[in-house]
Design a protein around this motif. Structure first.
Motif, PDB file in Angstrom:
ATOM      1  N   ALA A  94      10.081 -22.987  85.685  1.00 44.48           N
ATOM      2  CA  ALA A  94       9.828 -21.547  85.587  1.00 44.48           C
ATOM      3  C   ALA A  94       9.671 -21.171  84.119  1.00 44.48           C
ATOM      4  CB  ALA A  94      10.962 -20.755  86.219  1.00 44.48           C
ATOM      5  N   LYS A 153      10.481 -19.876  94.021  1.00 38.00           N
ATOM      6  CA  LYS A 153      10.709 -21.090  93.239  1.00 38.00           C
ATOM      7  C   LYS A 153       9.922 -22.274  93.793  1.00 38.00           C
ATOM      8  CE  LYS A 153      15.291 -19.500  91.833  1.00 38.00           C
ATOM      9  NZ  LYS A 153      16.759 -19.779  91.797  1.00 38.00           N
ATOM     10  N   LEU A 193       8.633 -15.820  80.458  1.00 37.32           N
ATOM     11  CA  LEU A 193       7.474 -14.924  80.510  1.00 37.32           C
ATOM     12  C   LEU A 193       7.097 -14.333  79.160  1.00 37.32           C
ATOM     13  CD1 LEU A 193       8.070 -13.098  83.910  1.00 37.32           C
ATOM     14  CD2 LEU A 193       6.565 -15.025  83.401  1.00 37.32           C
ATOM     15  N   TYR A 228       3.122 -21.972  86.799  1.00 40.92           N
ATOM     16  CA  TYR A 228       2.673 -20.702  87.343  1.00 40.92           C
ATOM     17  C   TYR A 228       2.365 -20.752  88.836  1.00 40.92           C
ATOM     18  CZ  TYR A 228       1.986 -19.631  82.382  1.00 40.92           C
ATOM     19  OH  TYR A 228       2.166 -19.449  81.041  1.00 40.92           O
ATOM     20  N   GLY A 235       4.494 -17.121  78.888  1.00 41.81           N
ATOM     21  CA  GLY A 235       4.304 -17.044  80.319  1.00 41.81           C
ATOM     22  C   GLY A 235       3.473 -15.907  80.861  1.00 41.81           C
ATOM     23  N   ASN A 264       5.161 -17.271  93.818  1.00 42.11           N
ATOM     24  CA  ASN A 264       5.522 -18.604  93.321  1.00 42.11           C
ATOM     25  C   ASN A 264       6.855 -18.560  92.569  1.00 42.11           C
ATOM     26  OD1 ASN A 264       4.870 -21.481  92.319  1.00 42.11           O
ATOM     27  ND2 ASN A 264       5.087 -20.348  90.405  1.00 42.11           N
ATOM     28  N   ARG A 265       7.048 -17.509  91.798  1.00 36.99           N
ATOM     29  CA  ARG A 265       8.261 -17.423  90.982  1.00 36.99           C
ATOM     30  C   ARG A 265       9.472 -17.025  91.825  1.00 36.99           C
ATOM     31  NH1 ARG A 265       8.720 -17.483  85.505  1.00 36.99           N
ATOM     32  NH2 ARG A 265      10.610 -16.592  84.593  1.00 36.99           N
TER      33      ARG A 265
END
Length: 547
Positions: free
Chosen positions: A467, A462, A470, A342, A94, A458-459
């Protein structure tokens, strides 16, 4: 997306259509290589390095060919949409995947406004366009409106589907390739060549090695060669990607090298003595340095006015075609980024023709914004060159990982001596970042930070239910790499210091050594084989190819 998941009839809308063949793939890459670069590159390179610009084109072409060979193997192995953004994701997970994905998208989304700026610059030949640029070559209010309209036209074709896009681009590329070839022959035969120009003004290489290397990155040479990877970006829509992608990637860059070197030689030797002046530099007295439409104005100088008229028309077709295919590429990269989790899932939405339309709209908006801080072609080139090279740097790293972790994976095209060329390709990528100079690289640093903010939003909120892990351990080398390159450039002869800590030539040694350290560090901590294979198997494209 809940509605889509509940209604099976809509599910196929999330699958890209494999509808383009070898010629369309080849012309997608070739059409990106032959854009505004051929219209401006010979003049700007000559002003930077003098006649030694010919060497600059050879160096730049060789560097990009090495990168293309690496991409050819990767693209045939994993022919997925937005390939440049996907390879590092599979290899490092990620954190690294998101970073290189952002570099890929930044490059793709900002090429179209460069091409539009080139169209407007050449249009100054016509009286109706005289108010579009000011005395400094920057867009005026009316010029900005025209630029936005042109961006809208380039973007709108992308909504018609990949088949219509490929047909439009192929038609334009036949013209785009024919125009420079015809210009080379006609100017050389009818206009005449003057071999004395090799030593005219202040000599063959007025700024020595520094000028030759600076021209590679800052005068449009690397920018002109970029685009071979478009076959990789559109691989998810290829009918026979394992066979066609290596041919398209390698074939396009070889053709591009031949055309660009010939253009530089002919442009140099066709210049009348009255157009050269006492120095080759942009600040010199040569008439050619004031050319706003270099090839068309040169044609007029050598009494080929009819050719000049054709070239002014080509100045609309060539950049428009390149902008068209890069807009398509940016939407495919954002599609791939969304598939990896992403960016928001909205980027996966396809219209009934299988086009990721949200990505096209966002590329249009970002392209328009680019006209504001970077309104001229020349100022955009440096930033995009660095962004592009950072994107390309992910490919040799991924290549090395796949060779070590997946030695028995199917490779329709296997690069001979890959263990040598992969680290060399990574060194080349970083040398081009060095040659791009600190003035360009610090702006790229700001763009990188902005990308991390977007990815973080974005993370946090959500916006994509997928997801990705990483995998910080596999990306532990990444911050050292980015910061380290920034420090080296700052301390080098290409930085802002009056007395550089790292002098010319030694900077090449330092970058090469640093690159090798990062390369082998990254390979050592990459994801394990089982995890890489699992991520590849889970991808939508793997399922489609297996079927």
């Amino acid at each position: 997306m809940a509605v889509i998941e509940e209604e099976p009839a809509q599910a196929p809308a999330r699958s890209l259509r494999r509808e383009i063949g070898l010629i369309s793939l080849l012309w997608a890459s070739m059409g990106s290589i032959i854009g505004s670069g051929w219209l401006f590159g010979a003049k700007t390179a000559l002003a930077t390095a003098g006649p030694a610009a010919i060497i600059s084109w050879v160096v730049g072409g060789g560097a990009i060919l090495i990168l293309a060979l690496v991409h050819a193997e990767l693209g045939a192995m994993y022919p997925y949409s937005g390939g440049s953004a996907r390879f590092p994701h599979f290899a490092f997970g990620g954190a690294a995947g998101a970073s290189f994905g952002w570099f890929s998208w930044l490059q793709a989304a900002t090429v179209a406004p460069i091409e539009v700026s080139a169209m407007i610059s050449y249009a100054q030949h016509y009286s109706f366009a005289s108010g579009w640029l000011d005395s400094k070559g920057l867009l005026t209010g009316s010029g900005l409106v025209i630029a936005v309209i042109l961006m809208a036209l380039v973007s709108s074709v992308n909504f018609l589907g990949i088949r219509a896009l490929a047909l439009t681009n192929s038609t334009a590329t036949w013209w785009k390739v024919g125009a420079p070839l015809a210009t080379i022959l006609l100017v050389a035969i009818l206009g005449g060549l003057h071999t004395s120009n090799f030593t005219a003004a202040d000599g063959f290489s007025p700024d020595g090695a520094h000028g030759i290397l600076a021209a590679v990155a800052t005068s449009g040479i690397i920018f002109s060669y970029l685009g071979f990877e478009q076959a990789d970006q559109l691989a998810g829509e290829s009918t026979n990607p394992k066979r066609d992608i290596p041919v398209a990637v390698i074939g396009s860059i070889i053709l591009g090298i031949i055309i660009y070197i010939a253009l530089q030689v002919v442009f140099l030797l066709a210049l009348p003595a009255s157009a050269i002046g006492s120095t080759w530099s942009e600040v010199g007295t040569g008439l050619y340095t004031a050319f706003t439409g270099p090839w068309a104005q040169l044609a007029s100088l050598v009494s080929l006015g009819w050719l000049a008229a054709i070239l002014y028309l080509d100045a609309i077709i060539s950049p428009a075609g390149t902008g068209l295919i890069y807009t398509a590429a940016s939407s495919r990269v954002s599609y791939g980024l969304s598939r990896n989790g992403y960016v928001p899932m909205a980027f996966e939405r396809l219209n009934k023709r299988g086009v990721p339309w949200v990505g096209v709209i966002v590329a249009f908006v970002i392209g328009c914004i680019c006209f504001l801080p970077f309104p001229s072609w020349q100022s955009l080139v440096g930033l995009i060159t660095s962004a592009s090279v950072l994107m390309y740097a992910g490919a040799p790293l991924s290549f090395g990982v796949f060779r070590k972790r997946l030695p028995h994976a199917e490779r329709p095209y296997r690069l001979p001596a890959g263990g040598f060329f992969a680290p060399l390709a990574f060194i080349v990528s970083n040398l081009i970042i060095l040659w791009s100079t600190w003035d360009t690289d610090w702006k790229l640093g700001v763009a990188i930070l902005l990308g991390y903010v977007i990815l973080g939003i974005n993370r946090i909120f959500k916006l994509n239910p997928h997801a990705p892990v990483l995998n910080w351990r596999a990306a532990q080398w990444l911050p050292v790499y980015l910061i380290g390159m920034g420090v080296i450039v700052y301390l080098s002869d290409y930085g802002p210091l009056k007395n550089p800590v790292i002098p010319l030539w030694w900077d090449i040694v330092v970058v090469s050594a640093f690159s090798l350290i990062i390369y082998y560090w990254a390979i050592a901590v990459a994801l394990p084989s089982e995890q890489i294979q699992a991520m590849i198997n889970e991808s939508e494209e793997s399922v489609a190819l297996a079927g």
